[in-house]
Design a protein around this motif. Structure first.
Motif, PDB file in Angstrom:
ATOM      1  N   PRO A 164      -2.245  -4.714  -2.121  1.00 57.00           N
ATOM      2  CA  PRO A 164      -2.235  -3.273  -1.854  1.00 57.00           C
ATOM      3  C   PRO A 164      -1.427  -2.508  -2.894  1.00 57.00           C
ATOM      4  O   PRO A 164      -0.380  -2.966  -3.338  1.00 57.00           O
ATOM      5  CB  PRO A 164      -1.589  -3.181  -0.468  1.00 57.00           C
ATOM      6  N   ASP A 165      -1.937  -1.351  -3.268  1.00 57.60           N
ATOM      7  CA  ASP A 165      -1.296  -0.508  -4.280  1.00 57.60           C
ATOM      8  C   ASP A 165      -0.834   0.795  -3.632  1.00 57.60           C
ATOM      9  O   ASP A 165      -1.652   1.682  -3.359  1.00 57.60           O
ATOM     10  CB  ASP A 165      -2.293  -0.215  -5.408  1.00 57.60           C
ATOM     11  N   HIS A 243      -7.030   0.030  -0.075  1.00 57.56           N
ATOM     12  CA  HIS A 243      -5.594   0.277  -0.157  1.00 57.56           C
ATOM     13  C   HIS A 243      -5.170   1.240   0.951  1.00 57.56           C
ATOM     14  O   HIS A 243      -4.102   1.079   1.558  1.00 57.56           O
ATOM     15  CB  HIS A 243      -5.233   0.840  -1.533  1.00 57.56           C
TER      16      HIS A 243
END
Length: 340
Positions: A164-165, A243
Motif C-alpha cells: 500500500p502507498d 491503495h
C-alpha cells in the motif's frame, strides 16, 4: 525453455489478474502476446501499466450484439494465433480463445470463479484444456477442472505483489489517519447479472447520509451517476484504487470483486447483491465480508458494522491468517507455463 503465451483480456479486473504474470513471464524470456476487447478502462489501464496489447475491438453492450460477435471474435483470435503460434493461451472465462483454436494443439487454460456464469461455462468448457478454479468454487466442472488454494484477487493483492502507498491518499485530500468509506455501484450489464440486483437508489442516498456521520464518503461507479450523487464521485485512476481500499474504514459494494479485494486487504466489506459465489461465501465464513441478499435491514446493519470497524483493527489480523493458507496465484500461473 522459452514459450509463447497468449493472454486474453475482456475486463479491467482481468488486467489486474494477469499483469504480474505478464511482466514475470517476459522477464523470464517468454514471448507474451495480449489480446483485448474494449470494456470500461481496459485499454487506458494497460497503457498506464505498460502492457502491449492487440486491439480486438468492441464486443457491444447488449446481449444480442455480444452473441453476434462470438464468431467474429473467434475469427480474430484464430488469425492472431496463426501469426504468433502460441504454446499456451490463458483467459478468464474466455470462450473466444477456445473457439479460435479448436483445430490447434496449443493448451487452452481457462480461469473462472463465477459459478452463475452458466452461458460462458457452456461456451468454453468443451474446448478448454483445463479449467482452473479456487478450491471454494462450488460447481463441479468435471475432469478438466483443477482447483487451487487461492482467489483471483491474490494474483495482484498477495503480500508478495502489493504494497500500500499512503501518498495516493493525498490525491483526494486524505491522510493515512483519515476515516473514509467507499461505495461501489455496478452497471448490472453483464450476461451473468441478468435477474440479479443490488442497492436501490433511495438506499444509496441513505447510505451516504449515514456514513457521513463517521467519515468522508466516495463513490466508485461503473455507470454514470445521477446529479445528486455526482459530488461523491471518486476521482482517481483505476490502477490506484487498491491503495484506497487498503486505507478505507469500510467498503459497501454491489461488486463481488471489490468485496473480495477489500477483504484481502484487511478492510471489512459489505456485499449487497442477490448473487451467490463460492469465494464470497468463503470470505463471509472467515468473518471478512458481510453479505446482504435483500435490503430490508441494510441501513441499520451498515451502521452497526461501521461502528464496530471504527473501534477494532481485528480485520487485518484475520486477513493475514487467511492469506497464510493461500497461494500466490501469479506464481501459480507462471509455474503452469514453465512446467509445460
Amino acid at each position: 525453455m522459452a514459450r509463447t503465451v497468449l493472454i486474453d483480456i475482456n475486463h479491467p479486473a482481468h488486467v489486474h489478474f494477469f499483469k504480474n504474470a505478464y511482466f514475470e513471464l517476459k522477464k523470464q524470456g517468454h514471448n507474451v502476446v495480449v489480446t483485448a476487447t474494449l470494456k470500461e478502462m481496459n485499454y487506458s489501464l494497460m497503457d498506464r501499466l505498460g502492457i502491449d496489447y492487440i486491439d480486438l475491438g468492441f464486443r457491444g453492450k447488449s446481449i444480442f450484439t455480444k452473441v453476434l460477435n462470438v464468431p467474429l471474435m473467434a475469427f480474430k483470435i484464430a488469425r492472431i494465433v496463426n501469426k504468433y503460434k502460441p504454446d499456451i493461451l490463458m483467459g478468464i472465462a474466455s470462450y473466444r480463445i477456445c473457439h479460435g483454436t479448436i483445430f490447434t494443439k496449443c493448451k487452452k487454460y481457462i480461469f473462472t470463479d463465477t459459478e452463475h456464469a452458466t452461458e460462458q461455462i457452456l461456451l468454453f468448457k468443451p474446448f478448454a484444456t483445463n479449467i482452473f478454479t479456487p478450491d471454494c468454487f462450488t460447481k463441479d466442472l468435471g475432469k478438466k477442472q483443477v482447483k487451487y488454494s487461492g482467489y483471483h484477487e491474490l494474483a495482484y493483492l498477495h503480500p508478495n505483489r502489493f504494497k500500500p502507498d499512503p501518498s495516493i491518499l493525498g490525491e483526494i485530500g486524505l491522510s493515512p489517519t483519515s476515516r473514509f468509506f467507499i461505495l461501489r455501484f455496478v452497471s448490472w450489464g453483464a450476461s451473468h447479472d441478468i435477474g440479479h440486483s443490488g442497492i436501490k437508489k433511495e438506499q444509496k442516498l441513505e447510505l451516504i447520509q449515514l456514513l457521513q456521520n463517521y467519515g468522508k464518503v466516495f463513490i466508485s461507479s461503473e455507470s454514470s451517476l445521477p446529479s445528486e450523487l455526482q459530488p461523491y464521485q471518486l476521482d482517481i485512476s483505476y490502477e490506484k484504487i487498491h491503495h484506497l481500499l487498503y486505507y478505507a474504514s469500510l467498503i459497501v459494494t454491489e461488486g463481488a470483486t471489490m468485496a473480495s479485494e477489500s477483504a484481502l486487504l484487511g478492510t471489512p466489506a459489505i456485499f449487497v447483491s442477490t448473487l451467490k459465489l463460492g469465494y464470497l461465501n468463503d470470505l463471509v465464513n472467515n468473518g471478512l465480508v458481510y453479505h446482504f441478499k435483500n435490503n430490508k435491514r441494510l441501513i441499520v446493519e451498515t451502521e452497526e458494522i461501521a461502528k464496530r470497524t471504527l473501534e477494532s483493527d481485528s480485520y487485518q489480523q484475520k486477513t493475514q491468517q487467511l492469506i497464510a493458507t493461500k497461494i500466490d496465484v501469479t506464481d501459480y500461473m507462471v509455474d503452469l507455463v514453465n512446467e509445460l
